[in-house]
Enzyme design. Structure first.
Site: not given
Ligand code: 6PG
Length: 465
Positions: A127, A181, A184-185, A188
């Protein structure tokens, strides 16, 4: 050079940046791209880094240029191209050569690839966008730990550092890195959507200009909301467009793109029955944003919402503190989802380490993550909203979040992520909810049974009588 320390396939934006980062950190790297001219251009433009980079013309040349046991990073588009690349590469490799998929893969695909791999395989989430890839991304590793250990020195060297600590961590086996990940997104998406929603209040409710809104974000970035996304939101709001002779933001079409990682998180949360309403709302908001024609038709029928909000009804300070509450709640949802996956998938996902690896380099980096790491170190299984430091912040700020949602809703400003977050907060602080009604309904029409507060299980109501 025939003894590069690592290889990389795929010199698109992210691949080229990552290859330069690896060379910049003193490692010899061999690179290959399907289109030969892209490889040539990359090597020709490598400047001071050129001595550390070997451009290769064929896959065979690439393999021959790397010291054994080899490690080769794939930076190709997610999905079938990754499988195709693995199928083309694996027969050329020795049994103990390592393939590393560093793209944004769906973690189920990574689980499958790790399972089917004819040799060592890692899936790592990277990232930080192009700048992160070039100068220090946050790296979330997945696969056998022994494979991670073989390349950890390179990945840690190229990663972002938070006060000297590398943001590159092994998360667990198989798809664990790509799963982290994906969450995480998801966070985000929620972070970005909530910022967009308060931007909407300032633009439509308060009638503020883009540069004035940019100044507010710049100020917030010096306080508790300090984060990469607030910082760039200020810069985006401040940008000037010479063609329209006005703020660039005002000329950007209001339809958000997406490559799918937020959607994967929302779908996976449903499979895990792990509630992430703020993140789901952010995905829905992107889908809704694309329905421009339908939205225009709706406005023609119902009229534009009466958006003007007086500063006596809502203040900029309340927007800031309400956003703090919303942000804590969406991170709490994301970490709770990671915890749920940890047991469902038999991963021991290290929540404190995840918070630490997100402190620098990645898109959701923010000053709050350090405190989150501390809270999760004390108790990784407790919902973050109950950790004393964050419970205190929520006690102080939930009324502001409530006020934003209430006033915004009264004025016709859509704020799905903020509204979902306050609903999550209220649901998670209510011991006696309303699902007793659902259970009564289910038993009424389907004899699904219910449990009683006074101890009975498998009970039925008197509907049949
Ligand atoms: C990152 C980003 C990066 C990219 C995603 C999101 O962590 O560096 O998340 O991976 O921006 O692909 O893209 P979408 O917004 O298109 O889903």
């Amino acid at each position: 050079m025939t003894n590069a320390q690592i290889g990389l396939i795929g010199l698109g934006t992210m691949g080229a940046a990552l290859a330069s980062n690896i060379a910049d950190n003193g490692f010899d790297i061999a690179v290959w791209n399907r289109t030969r001219s892209i490889t040539n251009d990359f090597v020709e433009n490598a400047g001071d880094l050129a001595p550390r980079i070997t451009g290769t013309e064929t896959l065979e040349d690439l393999v021959a240029a790397i010291a054994t046991p080899r490690a080769i990073i794939l930076m190709v588009p997610a999905g079938q191209p990754v499988d195709d690349q693995i199928n083309a590469l694996r027969p050329l490799l020795d049994d103990d050569d390592l393939i590393i998929d560093a793209g944004n893969a769906l973690f189920h695909d990574t689980n499958r690839r790790a399972n089917e791999a004819q040799g060592p395989f890692l899936g790592i989430g990277v990232s930080g966008g192009e700048e992160g890839a070039r100068f220090g991304p946050s790296i979330m590793g997945g696969g056998e730990k022994t494979y991670w250990d073989r390349v950890a020195h390179i990945l840690k060297a190229i990663s972002a550092k938070h006060k000297g600590t590398p943001c590159a961590t092994w998360m667990g086996k198989a798809g664990a890195g790509h799963f982290v990940k994906a969450v995480h997104n998801g966070i985000e998406y929620a972070d970005m959507q909530m910022i967009a929603e308060v931007y909407g209040v300032m633009r439509d409710g308060f009638g503020m200009s883009a540069p004035d809104i940019g100044s507010v974000f710049a100020r917030w970035n010096k306080g508790p909301l300090q984060s990469y996304l607030i910082e760039i939101s200020g810069k985006v709001a401040n940008a000037f467009d010479s063609k329209s002779n006005g703020p660039l933001l005002d000329i950007i079409v209001d339809a958000a793109g997406q490559k799918g990682t937020g959607r994967w998180t929302a779908i996976e949360a449903q499979h895990l029955t792990s509630p992430i309403p703020g993140i789901e709302a952010a995905v829905v908001a992107r889908n809704l944003s694309s329905q421009r024609k339908e939205r225009a038709e709706g406005e023609a029928i119902f009229g534009a919402a009466p958006v003007a909000i007086g500063t006596d009804q809502l203040s900029i300070d309340q927007l800031e503190t309400g956003l703090i509450a919303g942000k804590i709640l969406s991170y709490a949802q994301g970490f709770a989802m990671i915890n749920a996956a940890s047991s469902d998938y038999d991963w021991a996902l290290p929540l404190p380490k995840i918070a630490r690896v997100w402190r620098a380099g990645c898109i959701i980096r923010s000053s709050m993550l350090d405190d989150m790491a501390t809270a999760l170190t004390r108790n990784p299984d407790r919902n973050l909203m109950q950790a004393p430091a964050f419970a205190d912040l929520l006690k102080a700020h939930h009324m502001a979040l409530r006020q934003i949602v209430a006033v915004g809703t009264l004025h016709g400003i859509a704020m799905p992520a903020l509204a979902s977050s306050i609903a999550y907060f209220d649901a998670m602080r209510t011991s006696r909810g309303t699902a007793n009604m659902i259970q009564g309904q289910r038993d009424y029409f389907g004899r699904h049974s219910f449990s009683r507060l006074d101890g009975g299980v498998g009970c039925h109501g008197p509907w049949a009588e």
